[in-house]
Design an enzyme around this catalytic site. Structure first.
Site, PDB file in Angstrom:
ATOM      1  N   ARG A 115       0.831  -1.193   0.000  1.00  0.00           N
ATOM      2  CA  ARG A 115       0.000   0.000   0.000  1.00  0.00           C
ATOM      3  C   ARG A 115       0.874   1.255   0.000  1.00  0.00           C
ATOM      4  O   ARG A 115       1.948   1.287   0.605  1.00  0.00           O
ATOM      5  CB  ARG A 115      -0.881  -0.002   1.251  1.00  0.00           C
ATOM      6  CG  ARG A 115      -1.881   1.137   1.367  1.00  0.00           C
ATOM      7  CD  ARG A 115      -2.928   1.065   0.294  1.00  0.00           C
ATOM      8  NE  ARG A 115      -4.114   1.872   0.657  1.00  0.00           N
ATOM      9  CZ  ARG A 115      -4.985   2.313  -0.225  1.00  0.00           C
ATOM     10  NH1 ARG A 115      -4.833   2.040  -1.506  1.00  0.00           N
ATOM     11  NH2 ARG A 115      -6.038   3.001   0.158  1.00  0.00           N
ATOM     12  N   THR A 401      -9.459  -0.026 -10.217  1.00  0.00           N
ATOM     13  CA  THR A 401      -8.545  -0.994  -9.605  1.00  0.00           C
ATOM     14  C   THR A 401      -8.519  -2.204 -10.520  1.00  0.00           C
ATOM     15  O   THR A 401      -9.299  -2.301 -11.460  1.00  0.00           O
ATOM     16  CB  THR A 401      -9.055  -1.358  -8.184  1.00  0.00           C
ATOM     17  OG1 THR A 401      -9.077  -0.180  -7.384  1.00  0.00           O
ATOM     18  CG2 THR A 401      -8.202  -2.398  -7.495  1.00  0.00           C
ATOM     19  N   ASP A 441      -7.742   8.337  -0.220  1.00  0.00           N
ATOM     20  CA  ASP A 441      -8.414   7.283   0.544  1.00  0.00           C
ATOM     21  C   ASP A 441      -8.369   7.562   2.045  1.00  0.00           C
ATOM     22  O   ASP A 441      -9.022   6.868   2.824  1.00  0.00           O
ATOM     23  CB  ASP A 441      -7.775   5.918   0.253  1.00  0.00           C
ATOM     24  CG  ASP A 441      -8.452   5.204  -0.903  1.00  0.00           C
ATOM     25  OD1 ASP A 441      -9.509   5.676  -1.366  1.00  0.00           O
ATOM     26  OD2 ASP A 441      -7.928   4.164  -1.348  1.00  0.00           O
ATOM     27  N   SER A 465      -7.884   0.845   2.852  1.00  0.00           N
ATOM     28  CA  SER A 465      -8.274   0.318   1.542  1.00  0.00           C
ATOM     29  C   SER A 465      -9.423  -0.659   1.712  1.00  0.00           C
ATOM     30  O   SER A 465      -9.699  -1.141   2.814  1.00  0.00           O
ATOM     31  CB  SER A 465      -7.079  -0.389   0.898  1.00  0.00           C
ATOM     32  OG  SER A 465      -7.470  -1.106  -0.261  1.00  0.00           O
ATOM     33  N   SER A 466     -10.109  -0.946   0.615  1.00  0.00           N
ATOM     34  CA  SER A 466     -11.139  -1.994   0.597  1.00  0.00           C
ATOM     35  C   SER A 466     -10.721  -3.192  -0.243  1.00  0.00           C
ATOM     36  O   SER A 466     -11.508  -4.125  -0.419  1.00  0.00           O
ATOM     37  CB  SER A 466     -12.451  -1.431   0.045  1.00  0.00           C
ATOM     38  OG  SER A 466     -12.926  -0.392   0.853  1.00  0.00           O
ATOM     39  N   GLY A 487     -13.413  -2.176  -7.576  1.00  0.00           N
ATOM     40  CA  GLY A 487     -14.730  -1.647  -7.266  1.00  0.00           C
ATOM     41  C   GLY A 487     -14.812  -0.712  -6.085  1.00  0.00           C
ATOM     42  O   GLY A 487     -15.900  -0.493  -5.559  1.00  0.00           O
ATOM     43  N   GLY A 488     -13.686  -0.160  -5.612  1.00  0.00           N
ATOM     44  CA  GLY A 488     -13.750   0.744  -4.476  1.00  0.00           C
ATOM     45  C   GLY A 488     -14.265   0.032  -3.240  1.00  0.00           C
ATOM     46  O   GLY A 488     -14.034  -1.159  -3.033  1.00  0.00           O
TER      47      GLY A 488
END
Length: 581
Positions: A115, A401, A441, A465-466, A487-488
């Protein structure tokens, strides 16, 4: 290392653990039965190896590496580099990612955290204007201010050092060749370029993707990117260090600091000090399976596990995939998971993240009792975990993403989700690639009602993050499925729904990936527009849901292993394919 044999008794009793290795000799229970679904992309079947990626050229590059004896990590690297070229809006070396690795011989699972990090000069009010109000999202995102230290290359290099079989330089060859010889502009990339209004402000991107009038080049136009080929050559011969120091690093810093509207804080020292973190995955039981995902700073693993645990007391296998009852239960579980996500999840190296308490079976059993079959609970409150935290302001932002899934000849597997955040990232191109806008984010407001927001900006911190790369195992520790999605924040719902489809409804990968989507992020219940999911609206409204029809463009890429066969499916919403031998 915690081995499955040591933890098996606790897991069978419903305990949720953070694991760094999996393996035991518990006889699997009978597999559940349930209704199937319908998909629009053909399922791929193989016996030796498989890759599912978001573009056919990337999948072909990965399969070529597998055919030459490369490992799952080798194939993932080659495919990811091609994705940087042909799907530049979604991911690349200017961004970051999370990678799960399953070692076939031992059953060990490793979680690689690549990340992005905030620069040392970042401050809590990074995205507040002069009056102290949050900036509009796109004003913040399309700027140098949003660029975090890219982590993807360090992640890929670290994983290659541990699990690669082919030479690092060899893995760059497919992407370099395509960058020099050109690739045909795809319909998806063309459509996204046509919607874009800010990328054209970057001279390098303007010359690459647009004509003299500033219009996107037509579908099928041969796109050559010699600058990216040059960048890849430097990294192929010099390793990731060629990106994080020297001429290339200087170019990145200069591009960020020279942004005409909102220059960024990135410095050479931020790049040179970046490190990938090897973390323990989060794992827990669901029905007869074990599900493993990424720990914080991704919320994906914990939120997916929470949703599954909250639903386990309900006979989901007896429900149709698009029944109003399932949709209601799934949405309510999402509310509860996202309530906890907003308050408690962030970078664990900067704030206390109560992972064990969030996944405690007694806690989740109490939370599950809040789900009423006959009525929505409305906006859910987070569980009381005795931590003073404020909930962040809700925000909907553009997302982009990519995910790829790989299984190699030796049973090793990779689930890699990577991103530059919103479509085309910061809209800053340097060296043939786009830089991320991942710092958006973070919560724009560091303090709410006088209380700190866990996911506030801080120097060196990794934004929440997701992303949810996921493995599904059976109870003897054998790999059952590899999956993930873009997809966020909706990634969490996409992956949880796919796990249910694979497990409760016994769907093949292509059908699971094609299911119409629904999601609740502790607000309206989103139903995928222009699909059969729209028909759920009246029943959900009658149960007290606020319903919103949404464009839910997932990108699930799923591999399932059963009966000696490897089955793959790619989400029909995008251009991905599953290829194997």
């Amino acid at each position: 290392m915690v081995r499955w044999a040591e933890a098996g008794r606790g897991m069978l009793a419903g305990a949720w653990l953070v694991l760094s290795s999996v393996g035991c000799a518990i006889a699997p229970a009978p597999e559940p039965e349930g209704p199937g679904g319908g998909g629009t992309k053909a399922e791929a079947a193989a016996s030796r190896h498989m890759i599912v990626a978001a573009n056919p050229l990337a999948a072909e590059a990965g399969r070529a590496i597998l055919r030459q004896g490369g490992s799952a990590v080798d194939a993932a690297i080659a495919a990811q580099l091609v994705l940087n070229l042909v799907e530049p809006q979604s991911s690349g070396i200017g961004g970051g990612g999370f990678l799960l690795h399953f070692e076939g011989a031992s059953g060990r699972i490793e979680a690689y955290d690549g990340r992005e990090t905030a620069p040392a000069a970042a401050e809590p009010g990074l995205f507040l204007d002069a009056s102290g109000a949050p900036l509009p999202f796109l004003d913040a995102a399309a700027s140098g201010l949003s660029v975090g230290v890219p982590g993807l290359l360090r992640l890929l290099e670290r994983a290659h050092e541990r699990h690669g079989r082919m030479a690092w330089e060899r893995l760059f060859e497919p992407a370099i060749e395509l960058a020099e010889e050109g690739f045909a502009l795809s319909p998806r990339l063309h459509a996204l370029l046509a919607e874009e209004e800010r990328l054209q402000r970057d001279p390098e991107a303007l010359g690459l993707y647009f004509d003299a009038a500033g219009e996107p080049l037509p579908v099928g136009t041969l796109i050559r990117n010699p600058m990216l080929a040059e960048t890849f050559r430097a990294i192929a011969t010099g390793g990731a260090e060629a990106f994080y120091s020297g001429v290339l690093a200087q170019s990145v810093v200069e591009a960020v600091s020279a942004h005409p509207e909102r220059p960024g804080r990135l410095a050479l020292g931020d790049l040179s000090s970046y490190r990938t973190i090897l973390r323990d995955p989060v794992c827990g039981p669901y029905r007869v399976f074990i599900v493993c995902g990424m720990p914080p700073p991704s919320s994906g693993g914990i939120a997916v596990l929470q949703i599954l645990a909250l639903l386990e007391r309900f006979p989901i296998g007896q429900e149709a995939p698009l029944s109003p009852n399932f949709a209601h239960l799934f949405a309510e579980a999402g509310r509860l998971a996202f309530a906890d996500r907003g308050r408690y999840l962030a970078d664990p190296d900067h704030v206390e993240v109560p992972v064990a308490r969030l996944l405690d079976p007694a806690y989740l059993a109490r939370r599950s009792q809040l789900i009423r079959p006959d009525r929505s609970l409305g906006k859910a409150q987070p569980g009381d975990l005795l931590l003073s935290r404020a909930d962040p302001a809700p925000r909907v932002e553009p997302i982009s993403t990519s995910h790829l899934s790989v299984v190699d000849d030796e049973g090793n597997a990779v689930a890699l989700t990577s991103s530059i955040e919103s479509g085309f990232g910061s809209r800053i191109e340097v060296g043939g690639f786009l830089l991320n806008n991942q710092l958006t984010d973070f919560s724009f407001e560091p303090i709410r009602d006088g209380v700190l927001v866990a996911n506030s900006v801080a120097p060196g911190k990794r934004p929440l993050s997701s992303m949810a790369p996921t493995f599904v195992l059976d109870r003897d520790g054998s790999l059952v499925a590899v999956l993930g999605s873009p997809g966020g924040s909706a990634i969490i719902a996409y992956v949880a729904q796919a796990v249910i489809a694979l497990g409760d409804w016994r769907m093949p990968p292509d059908e699971a990936a094609a299911l119409p989507h629904l999601a609740n992020r502790n607000g309206p219940t989103d139903l995928e527009k222009n699909t059969a999911a729209e028909a759920l609206a009246p029943a959900l409204i009658a149960l007290g849901h606020e319903v919103r029809l949404s464009q839910m463009t997932s990108g699930l890429h799923i591999i399932r292993i059963e009966g000696g066969r490897i089955l793959g499916g790619a989400d029909p919403r995008r251009e991905g394919v599953a290829l194997g031998d």
